[in-house]
Design a protein around this motif. Structure first.
Motif, PDB file in Angstrom:
ATOM      1  N   LEU A  55     -75.525  67.919   4.029  1.00 16.19           N
ATOM      2  CA  LEU A  55     -75.391  66.337   4.430  1.00 16.19           C
ATOM      3  C   LEU A  55     -75.874  65.508   5.402  1.00 16.19           C
ATOM      4  O   LEU A  55     -75.482  66.244   6.949  1.00 16.19           O
ATOM      5  N   GLU A  56     -77.041  64.958   6.141  1.00 16.52           N
ATOM      6  CA  GLU A  56     -77.141  64.121   5.951  1.00 16.52           C
ATOM      7  C   GLU A  56     -76.382  62.664   6.675  1.00 16.52           C
ATOM      8  O   GLU A  56     -77.023  61.733   5.798  1.00 16.52           O
ATOM      9  N   GLY A  62     -84.257  59.391   6.784  1.00 17.12           N
ATOM     10  CA  GLY A  62     -84.229  60.604   5.600  1.00 17.12           C
ATOM     11  C   GLY A  62     -85.611  61.645   7.094  1.00 17.12           C
ATOM     12  O   GLY A  62     -85.844  62.485   5.891  1.00 17.12           O
ATOM     13  N   ILE A  63     -86.388  61.739   8.081  1.00 16.61           N
ATOM     14  CA  ILE A  63     -87.363  62.073   7.842  1.00 16.61           C
ATOM     15  C   ILE A  63     -86.929  63.480   9.128  1.00 16.61           C
ATOM     16  O   ILE A  63     -87.305  64.521   8.336  1.00 16.61           O
ATOM     17  N   TRP A  64     -85.689  63.501   8.910  1.00 18.83           N
ATOM     18  CA  TRP A  64     -84.844  64.964   9.732  1.00 18.83           C
ATOM     19  C   TRP A  64     -84.452  65.921   8.190  1.00 18.83           C
ATOM     20  O   TRP A  64     -84.928  67.277   8.126  1.00 18.83           O
ATOM     21  N   ALA A  65     -84.162  65.126   7.361  1.00 18.13           N
ATOM     22  CA  ALA A  65     -84.133  66.151   6.151  1.00 18.13           C
ATOM     23  C   ALA A  65     -84.960  66.318   5.471  1.00 18.13           C
ATOM     24  O   ALA A  65     -85.548  67.097   5.027  1.00 18.13           O
ATOM     25  N   ILE A  84     -77.258  59.986   3.994  1.00 17.85           N
ATOM     26  CA  ILE A  84     -76.027  59.008   3.296  1.00 17.85           C
ATOM     27  C   ILE A  84     -76.598  58.002   4.651  1.00 17.85           C
ATOM     28  O   ILE A  84     -76.758  58.157   5.695  1.00 17.85           O
ATOM     29  N   ASP A  85     -76.284  56.427   4.017  1.00 22.87           N
ATOM     30  CA  ASP A  85     -75.992  55.462   5.180  1.00 22.87           C
ATOM     31  C   ASP A  85     -75.573  54.599   4.677  1.00 22.87           C
ATOM     32  O   ASP A  85     -75.111  53.779   3.535  1.00 22.87           O
ATOM     33  N   ILE A  86     -75.175  54.183   6.008  1.00 19.87           N
ATOM     34  CA  ILE A  86     -74.267  52.131   4.261  1.00 19.87           C
ATOM     35  C   ILE A  86     -75.453  51.837   4.142  1.00 19.87           C
ATOM     36  O   ILE A  86     -74.853  50.404   3.883  1.00 19.87           O
ATOM     37  N   SER A  87     -76.755  51.399   4.550  1.00 19.87           N
ATOM     38  CA  SER A  87     -78.272  50.702   3.952  1.00 19.87           C
ATOM     39  C   SER A  87     -79.072  51.595   3.581  1.00 19.87           C
ATOM     40  O   SER A  87     -79.365  52.508   3.878  1.00 19.87           O
ATOM     41  N   VAL A 120     -73.310  70.214   8.035  1.00 24.53           N
ATOM     42  CA  VAL A 120     -73.381  68.776   8.083  1.00 24.53           C
ATOM     43  C   VAL A 120     -74.345  67.893   9.121  1.00 24.53           C
ATOM     44  O   VAL A 120     -74.184  69.086  10.422  1.00 24.53           O
ATOM     45  N   HIS A 121     -75.414  66.914   9.245  1.00 26.93           N
ATOM     46  CA  HIS A 121     -75.830  66.454  10.348  1.00 26.93           C
ATOM     47  C   HIS A 121     -75.917  65.512  10.404  1.00 26.93           C
ATOM     48  O   HIS A 121     -75.752  65.075   9.310  1.00 26.93           O
ATOM     49  N   GLN A 122     -75.578  65.161  12.151  1.00 24.32           N
ATOM     50  CA  GLN A 122     -75.563  63.100  11.956  1.00 24.32           C
ATOM     51  C   GLN A 122     -75.484  63.048  13.470  1.00 24.32           C
ATOM     52  O   GLN A 122     -75.319  63.821  13.961  1.00 24.32           O
ATOM     53  N   ARG A 123     -76.845  62.492  14.113  1.00 21.26           N
ATOM     54  CA  ARG A 123     -77.650  61.807  15.071  1.00 21.26           C
ATOM     55  C   ARG A 123     -77.037  60.853  15.418  1.00 21.26           C
ATOM     56  O   ARG A 123     -78.021  59.777  14.023  1.00 21.26           O
ATOM     57  N   LEU A 124     -77.268  60.396  16.703  1.00 19.76           N
ATOM     58  CA  LEU A 124     -76.905  58.785  17.580  1.00 19.76           C
ATOM     59  C   LEU A 124     -76.306  57.779  16.077  1.00 19.76           C
ATOM     60  O   LEU A 124     -76.329  57.110  16.049  1.00 19.76           O
ATOM     61  N   LEU A 125     -75.658  57.901  16.221  1.00 19.53           N
ATOM     62  CA  LEU A 125     -74.537  56.863  15.361  1.00 19.53           C
ATOM     63  C   LEU A 125     -73.442  55.869  16.643  1.00 19.53           C
ATOM     64  O   LEU A 125     -72.438  55.526  16.283  1.00 19.53           O
ATOM     65  N   MET A 126     -73.061  56.392  17.618  1.00 18.44           N
ATOM     66  CA  MET A 126     -72.824  56.294  18.611  1.00 18.44           C
ATOM     67  C   MET A 126     -72.818  54.612  18.593  1.00 18.44           C
ATOM     68  O   MET A 126     -71.113  54.461  18.770  1.00 18.44           O
ATOM     69  N   ALA A 127     -73.152  54.299  18.041  1.00 19.76           N
ATOM     70  CA  ALA A 127     -73.450  52.380  18.355  1.00 19.76           C
ATOM     71  C   ALA A 127     -72.342  51.997  17.669  1.00 19.76           C
ATOM     72  O   ALA A 127     -72.362  50.705  17.037  1.00 19.76           O
ATOM     73  N   ALA A 128     -72.352  52.269  17.164  1.00 18.09           N
ATOM     74  CA  ALA A 128     -71.706  52.079  14.861  1.00 18.09           C
ATOM     75  C   ALA A 128     -69.584  52.692  15.040  1.00 18.09           C
ATOM     76  O   ALA A 128     -69.074  52.060  14.568  1.00 18.09           O
ATOM     77  N   MET A 129     -69.733  53.183  16.271  1.00 21.38           N
ATOM     78  CA  MET A 129     -68.151  53.837  16.426  1.00 21.38           C
ATOM     79  C   MET A 129     -67.554  53.446  17.899  1.00 21.38           C
ATOM     80  O   MET A 129     -68.063  53.232  18.170  1.00 21.38           O
TER      81      MET A 129
END
Length: 288
Positions: A55-56, A62-65, A84-87, A120-129
């Motif tokens: 899961l990304e 999707g460049i990482w995936a 996945i993304d919110i948009s 699971v990989h997640q990168r740079l969601l800091m600005a939304a959290m």
């Protein structure tokens, strides 16, 4: 002053836009980060097997995936990757059949995904959290991981910002810190996330940091960290001005002048850097 370009934003919770300009910035950021962490796409000590589900979260383009898929397909290993993304504004139009894109928030994942992902990989969601959303997100990611699965979070630590190397860039640090604080953004993720992961039940937590220089002696135009950082903060112009400039800038013109002054300082200094962290953790094999 730079010409005004209308940017597309998808959520009041996320401070950055989702458009072609941001997609290109993310491409360069991806290259810079991958290089900084030894050209590795994943630091988690996991051995993948064919048909493992990955899961990304916050996938963007999707460049990482796609690069993870390409790397393992060279060894005839086919991963089943969910992005996945919110948009969907940054989703690619063409991609391999083993990669799937869907609109979901990491704070509310499908129940049928529980215990199904090996990584699971997640990168740079800091600005939304903020703290509440981080807690919900880590709960959700814990649930969708298989027992024994790994999570990897890549984030920048706002409290350790090191790009204030002159009068303009120091004011910019104050401006961005004020913006984040007004939104409840957690600033010290290098300390916060390991503690949160432990609280949620993860084990084998490891945190690896890098102070990534903004400008390197052998920098080139494509991977110009100064421009990448300039473009990052340019993407936050709308929330900065909506917030009234936080006593630091009073108009769009002043914001542009501050960014251009900061860019000049970064291009003239090798001292500016950003502190990045890659944090990996494991879901126990036996879950209570």
């Amino acid at each position: 002053m730079e010409p005004t370009v209308k940017r597309e934003y998808t959520s009041s919770n996320y401070l950055l836009p989702a458009d072609d300009v941001e997609t290109e910035r993310l491409r360069i950021q991806h290259r810079i980060l991958t290089k900084a962490f030894g050209n590795q796409l994943a630091l988690a000590p996991i051995t993948f097997h064919s048909n493992d589900r990955v899961l990304e979260s916050g996938a963007g383009s999707g460049i990482w995936a796609q690069e993870l898929s390409d790397f393992h397909s060279q060894n005839n290993l086919l991963l089943d990757i969910e992005c996945i993304d919110i948009s969907d504004k940054q989703f690619p139009h063409e991609y391999p059949s083993n990669i799937h894109f869907s609109i979901h928030s990491v704070t509310d994942l499908p129940r049928e995904w529980q215990n199904s992902f090996s990584y699971v990989h997640q990168r740079l969601l800091m600005a939304a959290m903020n703290d509440s959303r981080w807690n919900m997100a880590i709960d959700q990611l814990y649930d969708v991981l298989k027992p024994g699965g790994w999570i990897e979070l890549v984030e920048v630590d706002v409290k350790g910002f090191g790009f204030g190397v002159g009068p303009n860039s120091k004011r910019l640090v104050s401006l961005i810190t004020s913006l984040f604080a007004s939104k409840g953004v957690v600033l010290d993720l290098g300390v916060y996330l390991p503690k949160l992961l432990a609280k949620k039940g993860f084990i084998d937590i490891q945190c690896e940091g890098r102070n990534i220089p903004i400008r390197e002696p052998m920098d080139n135009d494509e991977f110009n960290g100064s421009k990448q950082l300039h473009d990052l903060w340019m993407g936050m112009k709308t929330p900065v001005l909506t917030g009234g400039g936080f006593g630091i800038v009073g108009s769009e013109k002043e914001f542009h002048e501050l960014l251009e002054g900061s860019l000049k300082e970064w291009n003239e200094s090798y001292k500016a850097y950003n502190p990045w962290y890659t944090i990996v953790a494991k879901k126990p094999l036996e879950v209570e």
